[in-house]
Design a protein around this motif. Structure first.
Motif, short mmCIF file in Angstrom:
data_model
loop_
_atom_site.label_atom_id
_atom_site.label_comp_id
_atom_site.label_asym_id
_atom_site.label_seq_id
_atom_site.Cartn_x
_atom_site.Cartn_y
_atom_site.Cartn_z
N ASP A 149 9.47 91.33 19.95
CA ASP A 149 10.50 92.35 19.65
C ASP A 149 9.90 93.61 19.84
O ASP A 149 8.90 94.12 19.33
N ILE A 150 10.79 94.24 20.72
CA ILE A 150 10.62 95.73 20.67
C ILE A 150 11.61 96.57 20.61
O ILE A 150 12.85 96.47 21.01
N LYS A 151 11.44 97.58 19.60
CA LYS A 151 12.50 98.58 19.26
C LYS A 151 12.45 99.56 20.38
O LYS A 151 11.64 99.95 21.29
N ALA A 152 13.77 100.20 20.34
CA ALA A 152 14.16 101.17 21.23
C ALA A 152 12.96 102.32 21.36
O ALA A 152 13.02 102.98 22.45
N ASN A 153 12.61 102.88 20.10
CA ASN A 153 11.85 103.92 20.20
C ASN A 153 10.51 103.73 20.44
O ASN A 153 9.65 104.52 20.59
N SER A 154 10.20 102.35 20.57
CA SER A 154 8.62 101.97 20.99
C SER A 154 8.66 101.12 22.34
O SER A 154 7.51 100.86 22.89
N ILE A 155 9.48 101.37 23.33
CA ILE A 155 9.79 100.84 24.67
C ILE A 155 8.68 101.65 25.41
O ILE A 155 7.84 100.97 26.25
N GLU A 156 8.52 102.95 25.44
CA GLU A 156 7.76 103.68 26.12
C GLU A 156 6.23 103.40 25.87
O GLU A 156 5.55 103.35 26.71
N GLU A 157 5.80 103.23 24.50
CA GLU A 157 4.36 102.81 24.45
C GLU A 157 4.25 101.42 24.95
O GLU A 157 3.16 101.33 25.60
N TYR A 158 5.22 100.43 24.73
CA TYR A 158 4.95 99.42 25.49
C TYR A 158 4.67 99.16 26.76
O TYR A 158 3.86 98.52 27.39
N VAL A 159 5.35 100.03 27.76
CA VAL A 159 5.46 100.46 28.98
C VAL A 159 3.99 100.82 29.48
O VAL A 159 3.40 100.13 30.46
N GLN A 160 3.50 101.71 28.49
CA GLN A 160 2.19 102.27 28.84
C GLN A 160 1.14 101.29 28.69
O GLN A 160 -0.19 101.14 29.43
N ARG A 161 1.36 100.40 27.80
CA ARG A 161 0.31 99.09 27.70
C ARG A 161 0.51 98.05 28.79
O ARG A 161 -0.59 97.64 29.07
N ALA A 162 1.62 97.75 29.30
CA ALA A 162 1.96 96.87 30.16
C ALA A 162 1.57 97.07 31.56
O ALA A 162 1.10 96.22 32.21
N LEU A 163 2.09 98.32 31.99
CA LEU A 163 1.99 98.51 33.18
C LEU A 163 0.52 99.30 33.70
O LEU A 163 0.03 100.06 32.85
N PRO A 164 0.02 99.25 34.67
CA PRO A 164 -1.17 99.72 35.03
C PRO A 164 -1.36 101.38 35.10
O PRO A 164 -2.37 102.03 35.21
N THR A 165 0.03 101.87 35.84
CA THR A 165 0.26 103.12 36.06
C THR A 165 1.72 103.57 35.98
O THR A 165 2.46 102.55 35.93
N ARG A 166 1.76 104.85 35.55
CA ARG A 166 3.11 105.34 35.52
C ARG A 166 4.00 105.37 36.74
O ARG A 166 5.25 105.41 36.59
N GLN A 167 3.20 105.47 37.77
CA GLN A 167 3.96 105.60 39.18
C GLN A 167 4.73 104.60 39.81
O GLN A 167 5.82 104.75 40.39
N TRP A 168 4.51 103.21 39.32
CA TRP A 168 5.25 102.03 40.04
C TRP A 168 5.35 100.96 38.78
O TRP A 168 4.49 101.02 37.83
N GLY A 169 6.14 100.24 39.22
CA GLY A 169 6.21 98.90 38.30
C GLY A 169 7.46 99.24 37.05
O GLY A 169 7.69 100.37 36.81
N TYR A 170 8.03 97.99 36.79
CA TYR A 170 9.09 98.08 35.85
C TYR A 170 8.92 96.93 34.76
O TYR A 170 8.32 96.03 35.04
N VAL A 171 9.08 97.16 33.62
CA VAL A 171 9.15 96.23 32.49
C VAL A 171 10.84 95.60 32.41
O VAL A 171 11.48 96.49 32.04
N VAL A 172 10.97 94.42 32.55
CA VAL A 172 12.48 94.12 32.27
C VAL A 172 12.47 93.30 31.08
O VAL A 172 11.66 92.51 30.53
#
Length: 122
Positions: free
Chosen positions: A79-102
């Protein structure tokens, strides 16, 4: 195989990309998989996809664009709240330049940028 349909399909797509194939055939299918492929097409990772006989076992044919390096599905739910999506993306993706979390949300299947824009979690 029931809960791993999306993961198996993504592995099939990645393996076809690595072998240099132009088309990948996915079977069995689900509605979440079709929505996920729609996001991949919108972002330019695949050229096109066609769904054949969705009411039975079904089959999807995906035309590959050669842009996918890796693609994975989490087999456990989070469960991911709307305000914690950015934190989850930083943990899940290796870099900010590419990739998407669906993320599957009440508004449908969205990538993380669209979920932040709509302010919905999943």
């Amino acid at each position: 195989m029931g809960r791993r349909i999306l993961n198996d399909a993504l592995r099939t797509i990645v393996n076809a990309e690595r072998r240099g194939k132009a088309i990948a055939n996915l079977q069995p299918i689900s509605n979440v998989m079709s929505a996920f492929l729609g996001i991949m097409k919108h972002r330019g990772y695949i050229k096109n996809y066609q769904v054949f006989d969705p009411h039975r076992v079904g089959k999807i044919t995906v035309e590959l664009a050669g842009r996918i390096k890796d693609c994975k599905a989490l087999t456990y739910r989070q469960d991911i709240k709307a305000n914690s999506i950015e934190e989850y993306v930083q943990r899940a993706l290796p870099t900010r330049q590419w990739g998407y979390v669906v993320i599957t949300t009440p508004n449908g299947v969205l990538d993380h940028e669209e979920a932040i824009r709509q302010n919905v979690g999943g």
